[in-house]
Write an enzyme that holds these catalytic residues in place. Structure first.
Site, PDB file in Angstrom:
ATOM      1  N   PRO A   1       0.834  -1.212   0.000  1.00 10.52           N
ATOM      2  CA  PRO A   1       0.000   0.000   0.000  1.00 10.52           C
ATOM      3  C   PRO A   1       0.862   1.254   0.000  1.00 10.52           C
ATOM      4  O   PRO A   1       1.834   1.346   0.747  1.00 10.52           O
ATOM      5  CB  PRO A   1      -0.801  -0.127   1.299  1.00 10.52           C
ATOM      6  CG  PRO A   1       0.020  -1.030   2.163  1.00 10.52           C
ATOM      7  CD  PRO A   1       0.706  -1.975   1.247  1.00 10.52           C
ATOM      8  N   MET A   2       0.488   2.214  -0.848  1.00  9.97           N
ATOM      9  CA  MET A   2       1.253   3.460  -0.962  1.00  9.97           C
ATOM     10  C   MET A   2       0.319   4.632  -1.187  1.00  9.97           C
ATOM     11  O   MET A   2      -0.480   4.630  -2.129  1.00  9.97           O
ATOM     12  CB  MET A   2       2.239   3.382  -2.133  1.00  9.97           C
ATOM     13  CG  MET A   2       3.346   2.391  -1.937  1.00  9.97           C
ATOM     14  SD  MET A   2       4.288   2.174  -3.453  1.00  9.97           S
ATOM     15  CE  MET A   2       3.098   1.264  -4.449  1.00  9.97           C
TER      16      MET A   2
ATOM     17  N   GLY B   1       6.993  -1.490  -2.645  1.00 13.78           N
ATOM     18  CA  GLY B   1       6.265  -0.250  -2.767  1.00 13.78           C
ATOM     19  C   GLY B   1       6.783   0.621  -3.887  1.00 13.78           C
ATOM     20  O   GLY B   1       6.245   0.629  -4.994  1.00 13.78           O
ATOM     21  N   ARG B   2       7.854   1.382  -3.614  1.00 14.85           N
ATOM     22  CA  ARG B   2       8.351   2.364  -4.576  1.00 14.85           C
ATOM     23  C   ARG B   2       8.639   1.751  -5.944  1.00 14.85           C
ATOM     24  O   ARG B   2       8.415   2.391  -6.971  1.00 14.85           O
ATOM     25  CB  ARG B   2       9.600   3.039  -4.023  1.00 14.85           C
ATOM     26  CG  ARG B   2       9.353   3.858  -2.761  1.00 14.85           C
ATOM     27  CD  ARG B   2      10.670   4.320  -2.151  1.00 14.85           C
ATOM     28  NE  ARG B   2      10.479   5.031  -0.905  1.00 14.85           N
ATOM     29  CZ  ARG B   2      10.371   4.432   0.286  1.00 14.85           C
ATOM     30  NH1 ARG B   2      10.416   3.117   0.380  1.00 14.85           N
ATOM     31  NH2 ARG B   2      10.204   5.150   1.383  1.00 14.85           N
TER      32      ARG B   2
ATOM     33  N   ARG C   1      -1.651  -5.556   8.886  1.00 15.43           N
ATOM     34  CA  ARG C   1      -0.294  -5.055   8.681  1.00 15.43           C
ATOM     35  C   ARG C   1       0.242  -4.463   9.974  1.00 15.43           C
ATOM     36  O   ARG C   1      -0.433  -3.658  10.634  1.00 15.43           O
ATOM     37  CB  ARG C   1      -0.275  -3.991   7.585  1.00 15.43           C
ATOM     38  CG  ARG C   1       1.145  -3.697   7.076  1.00 15.43           C
ATOM     39  CD  ARG C   1       1.156  -2.692   5.952  1.00 15.43           C
ATOM     40  NE  ARG C   1       2.286  -2.910   5.062  1.00 15.43           N
ATOM     41  CZ  ARG C   1       2.959  -1.935   4.455  1.00 15.43           C
ATOM     42  NH1 ARG C   1       2.624  -0.676   4.631  1.00 15.43           N
ATOM     43  NH2 ARG C   1       3.964  -2.210   3.653  1.00 15.43           N
TER      44      ARG C   1
ATOM     45  N   TYR D   1       0.213   4.940  12.964  1.00 13.68           N
ATOM     46  CA  TYR D   1      -1.154   5.436  12.810  1.00 13.68           C
ATOM     47  C   TYR D   1      -2.025   4.925  13.956  1.00 13.68           C
ATOM     48  O   TYR D   1      -1.514   4.389  14.941  1.00 13.68           O
ATOM     49  CB  TYR D   1      -1.686   5.082  11.421  1.00 13.68           C
ATOM     50  CG  TYR D   1      -0.858   5.725  10.333  1.00 13.68           C
ATOM     51  CD1 TYR D   1      -0.778   7.109  10.228  1.00 13.68           C
ATOM     52  CD2 TYR D   1      -0.102   4.957   9.454  1.00 13.68           C
ATOM     53  CE1 TYR D   1       0.009   7.723   9.263  1.00 13.68           C
ATOM     54  CE2 TYR D   1       0.695   5.558   8.481  1.00 13.68           C
ATOM     55  CZ  TYR D   1       0.748   6.936   8.389  1.00 13.68           C
ATOM     56  OH  TYR D   1       1.546   7.530   7.443  1.00 13.68           O
TER      57      TYR D   1
ATOM     58  N   GLN E   1      -6.845  -1.341   1.715  1.00 12.72           N
ATOM     59  CA  GLN E   1      -6.267  -1.098   3.037  1.00 12.72           C
ATOM     60  C   GLN E   1      -7.155  -0.132   3.816  1.00 12.72           C
ATOM     61  O   GLN E   1      -7.454   0.980   3.355  1.00 12.72           O
ATOM     62  CB  GLN E   1      -4.856  -0.531   2.954  1.00 12.72           C
ATOM     63  CG  GLN E   1      -4.195  -0.542   4.338  1.00 12.72           C
ATOM     64  CD  GLN E   1      -2.874   0.175   4.394  1.00 12.72           C
ATOM     65  OE1 GLN E   1      -2.817   1.372   4.141  1.00 12.72           O
ATOM     66  NE2 GLN E   1      -1.811  -0.536   4.740  1.00 12.72           N
TER      67      GLN E   1
ATOM     68  N   HIS F   1      -4.758  -1.622   8.657  1.00 11.03           N
ATOM     69  CA  HIS F   1      -3.458  -0.967   8.804  1.00 11.03           C
ATOM     70  C   HIS F   1      -3.168  -0.738  10.285  1.00 11.03           C
ATOM     71  O   HIS F   1      -3.690   0.184  10.902  1.00 11.03           O
ATOM     72  CB  HIS F   1      -3.490   0.372   8.054  1.00 11.03           C
ATOM     73  CG  HIS F   1      -2.140   0.990   7.834  1.00 11.03           C
ATOM     74  ND1 HIS F   1      -1.000   0.568   8.469  1.00 11.03           N
ATOM     75  CD2 HIS F   1      -1.746   2.032   7.037  1.00 11.03           C
ATOM     76  CE1 HIS F   1       0.033   1.309   8.082  1.00 11.03           C
ATOM     77  NE2 HIS F   1      -0.398   2.197   7.208  1.00 11.03           N
TER      78      HIS F   1
END
Length: 368
Positions: free
Chosen positions: A24-25, A315-316, A229, A182, A100, A177
């Site tokens: 997830p991004m 991700g990236r 996650r 968070y 997510q 998440h």
């Protein structure tokens, strides 16, 4: 010899063509007023459908969980319809996609929330360091308002309702998440949870919110459609966990019997979470290295070869390489990642990164 990342996976709840997950991004391209995904979002995820599993950017279950401009929701009918276009595109391309579920807690600002509302958190503990991004630029954090017990319980119900909406939108499942500082990790960590009600105090109290969210979501849509996650000992967003091993062993031991779709573990900090938690988890485990640089193909192969995970998430590399599995399979060069194009905007840096076929097509056209 075939890379372990490219082998098919047949687990208790997931049957996938390869073991490469798209992590997830945040991309920040939703309509900031309605929370509806950008019209190009369906194309963006469909381009990356060759991943064994796609996990979307974080999506808020209540607008108080919105972390910044352009973050999408999954609450209204319009938002559900917007995400339905995304899941249809991914499924048409042969992919599997989980949504997510993401509440940022204190990691937001009144300018990001309706009517200038104060951010909510387990306890009124302010982030002192890095600023928070808003439509008026980077600003200092404000002190969050401590959620009442009733508000915490209502937020758990919000997560369950968002999971139900995810199924309505056609998602194959959801990921809760609980990482990266968070809301859920704010309840887990000693420095951000100073409560004295049933959601705080002892370790069992600090685990309660995370467990209640996972159990509520699993009851709503079935545990086989739910992932979790976590990022043990991750200092991101000023989280300080005094005993990450004790906290996350207890969390995993409590969640494992539910029979979830997977556990997604981010390896950060000094605590070797993958090696420690793998023996305690009986289901599918996804590994991830969320560092400052893109993680290499070799890193994922080593994790799988060591038996520390069943899948590995990138991700990236998926931002700039929509056909990442094909590039791993052929040894093709990777497109360069442009950090300045990650958040907000339109097609540039979103849907315009070339796939291998695009490059071949361009070469053919140049010769004709």
């Amino acid at each position: 010899m075939t890379s372990p990342l490219l082998l098919p996976y047949d687990g208790p709840h997931l049957t996938l063509p390869n073991r490469i997950a798209m992590a997830p991004m945040t991309r920040g391209r939703a309509d900031d007023v309605t929370g509806v995904p950008h019209p190009l979002t369906a194309e963006y995820y469909a381009q990356r459908a060759a991943a064994g599993l796609i996990v979307t950017e974080g999506i808020w279950p209540t607008v108080l969980g919105k972390g910044g401009p352009g973050i999408p929701g999954l609450v209204t009918d319009a938002q559900v319809d917007g995400w339905h276009a995304v899941t249809e595109g991914v499924h048409a391309a042969g992919g599997t996609i989980f949504a997510q579920l993401w509440h940022v807690g204190r990691m937001t600002h009144p300018l990001n929330l309706p009517d200038g509302a104060a951010p909510v958190a387990p306890s009124p503990v302010r982030i002192e360091g890095e600023p928070i991004y808003t439509n008026q630029g980077n600003l200092a954090h404000v002190t969050p308002r401590a959620m009442t017990t009733a508000e915490a319980e209502a937020t758990i119900a919000d997560f369950a309702a968002e999971a139900r909406n995810a199924v309505r939108a056609g998602f194959d499942g959801v990921e809760v998440h609980g990482a990266n500082g968070y809301l859920i990790q704010q309840f887990l960590a000693e420095n951000t949870n100073r409560r004295t009600d049933r959601f705080g105090g002892s370790r069992a109290g600090r685990l309660r919110f995370a467990l209640d969210v996972v159990e509520a979501v699993a009851a709503e849509i079935g545990p086989g459609r739910v992932g979790l996650r976590i990022s043990p000992h991750n200092p991101e967003n000023e989280i300080a966990e005094e005993d990450p091993q004790g906290t996350y062993r207890a969390l995993v031991d409590a969640v494992d019997p539910l029979g979830l779709a997977y556990l997604h573990v981010i390896e950060r900090g000094a605590y070797g979470a993958l090696a420690d938690l793998r023996p305690r988890w009986s289901g599918t485990l996804i590994g991830n290295f969320n560092g400052t640089e893109p993680t290499s193909q070799r890193a994922g192969e080593q994790v799988l070869a060591a038996g520390l995970a069943d899948l590995f998430s990138y991700g990236r590399l998926f931002i700039s390489n929509p056909d990442l599995p094909a590039r791993f399979a052929t040894g093709a060069p990777l497109n360069a990642h442009v950090p300045g194009l990650v958040y907000g905007g339109d097609a540039e840096g979103y849907t315009d990164y070339p796939a291998l076929g695009d490059r071949v097509g361009s070469a053919v056209r140049s010769l004709s």
